[in-house]
Design an enzyme around this catalytic site. Sequence first.
Site, PDB file in Angstrom:
ATOM      1  N   SER A 109       4.682 -10.708 -42.332  1.00 17.08           N
ATOM      2  CA  SER A 109       3.543 -11.513 -42.751  1.00 17.08           C
ATOM      3  C   SER A 109       4.031 -12.519 -43.795  1.00 17.08           C
ATOM      4  O   SER A 109       4.820 -12.161 -44.676  1.00 17.08           O
ATOM      5  CB  SER A 109       2.448 -10.609 -43.325  1.00 17.08           C
ATOM      6  OG  SER A 109       1.323 -11.387 -43.686  1.00 17.08           O
ATOM      7  N   GLU A 110       3.551 -13.764 -43.694  1.00 17.96           N
ATOM      8  CA  GLU A 110       4.092 -14.857 -44.515  1.00 17.96           C
ATOM      9  C   GLU A 110       4.043 -14.570 -46.010  1.00 17.96           C
ATOM     10  O   GLU A 110       4.851 -15.090 -46.770  1.00 17.96           O
ATOM     11  CB  GLU A 110       3.294 -16.155 -44.273  1.00 17.96           C
ATOM     12  CG  GLU A 110       3.462 -16.760 -42.910  1.00 17.96           C
ATOM     13  CD  GLU A 110       2.369 -16.315 -41.955  1.00 17.96           C
ATOM     14  OE1 GLU A 110       2.195 -15.091 -41.772  1.00 17.96           O
ATOM     15  OE2 GLU A 110       1.701 -17.182 -41.383  1.00 17.96           O
ATOM     16  N   ASN A 111       3.044 -13.802 -46.451  1.00 20.60           N
ATOM     17  CA  ASN A 111       2.913 -13.548 -47.880  1.00 20.60           C
ATOM     18  C   ASN A 111       3.853 -12.454 -48.371  1.00 20.60           C
ATOM     19  O   ASN A 111       3.635 -11.875 -49.433  1.00 20.60           O
ATOM     20  CB  ASN A 111       1.459 -13.230 -48.251  1.00 20.60           C
ATOM     21  CG  ASN A 111       0.878 -12.083 -47.460  1.00 20.60           C
ATOM     22  OD1 ASN A 111       1.224 -11.886 -46.301  1.00 20.60           O
ATOM     23  ND2 ASN A 111       0.007 -11.323 -48.079  1.00 20.60           N
TER      24      ASN A 111
ATOM     25  N   SER B 111      10.386 -14.786 -47.993  1.00 27.48           N
ATOM     26  CA  SER B 111       9.575 -14.589 -46.797  1.00 27.48           C
ATOM     27  C   SER B 111       9.764 -15.754 -45.833  1.00 27.48           C
ATOM     28  O   SER B 111       9.880 -15.563 -44.619  1.00 27.48           O
ATOM     29  CB  SER B 111       8.107 -14.447 -47.181  1.00 27.48           C
ATOM     30  OG  SER B 111       7.324 -14.227 -46.038  1.00 27.48           O
TER      31      SER B 111
END
Lengths: 232, 219
Positions: B54-56, B96
């Site tokens: 997940s990008e975060n 990330s």
Amino acid sequence: MIDKFVRSIAEAMNGIRDGSTVLMAGFGEVGAPHALLDGLIEQGATGLTIVLNAAGRAQKLGEPVQGIARLVELGRVRKVITTFLRSGSVAAEAVKAARMEAEIVPQGTLAERIRAAGAGVPAFFTPTGAGTLVAEGKEVRDYGGRPCVLELALPGDVALVEAWAADRWGNLIYRDSGRNFNPIMAMAGRLTIVQTHHVCDLGQLAANEIVTPGIFVDRVLHVAAGDPKLPR
Amino acid sequence: MSDTAQGFTPLGRTGMAARVARDIPEGWYVNLGIGIPTLVADHVPPEREVVLHSENGILGMGPAPAPHRENPWLVNASTQRVTIRPGGSYVDHASSFAIVRGGHLDLCVLGGFQVAQNGDLANWSQSAADVGRQIGGAMDLAVGAQRVWVVMEHVTKDGRPRILERCTYPLTAARCVSRIYTNLAVLDITPDGLAVVDTVAGLSFDDLQARTEATLRKA
């Protein structure tokens, strides 16, 4: 003795000048320094450039205008640099009315521009955004057969950060997905101000687990902010 | 719907997500975009080890938490509360996106407004004049992942094709999509054009071509 703890919001926000670029961490409600943002609203600096992942949600009728939306509503923001400018948000309305500028940036480019600023890299080329609206007005060069866009580092005069725990040297750890932009914004701020849920004695945070070493941190304020709220 | 009257049933959102999940092998590192792509996670059997990013800053993201077991500190890129699997880890936002931009993801599944026959993707804005602009991580994912699959309805709500000779909306990235999953078919984007991998039962090649602006060929 080094002690980066300050005792009040006013002390934490002291000296932020008009026209500053302010990096604001957080993703959703998690890892977002809400108390420091409220402090900035109170402190009064204006003509600000605000850098944050998302420039607020669509504003619903009768709902209080808070956080970045409040700062924009007060006319204190000259420009936002963000990855999400949502229709119906106070920020989008301000852009539509030409009261504020907006620069919309791919999220990875935003993160890398901030990281580059903290690492002393003034600019870099990336394939992200090549051939799109993001590349307009920017230098494009081919590397390895791919067009790449020149992107500039994005330093902050101020960085606002939320940590899970901190010690008096300014060493920080984060909780779960609350890490997000916090470590890189701490590196890229000339004045890095932290709000922390917990305070530790020096040595209590183990050297192996510290994520942000205190060299990147200027001021720390203890704010027991509680759990992040669920997004609407 | 008239489609059902014509002898075939388009897949729903769940059906489309399940169809994508079938093609993801064990061991892949995968990012799932917002919307239907997020649902793909529910259809990867738990014993098949696929590591979700997940990008975060999450690797090894797990499903939605059970009621009353939510962790308010753990949200996905859509800011929904999620879980983390044993072996999962957290990184900062630059790391990330180093995962994304450095070519470390085997696959990214994205939603789309339009895909062109050369693999161009438009999925973030329907007009260059829009004030609301939501790029998020889509441009980085489209450029950085080893493979980009798009999952979307085959045509718009008013029946216009989304699979085009050229995109008319602002691009997310050029020539990035390798496969399209729609409610009607699975299409591969190849150097020789769009190849039909499979279709829903009862839908003929000509029926599919009639709903697609770009020229199709049988695989």
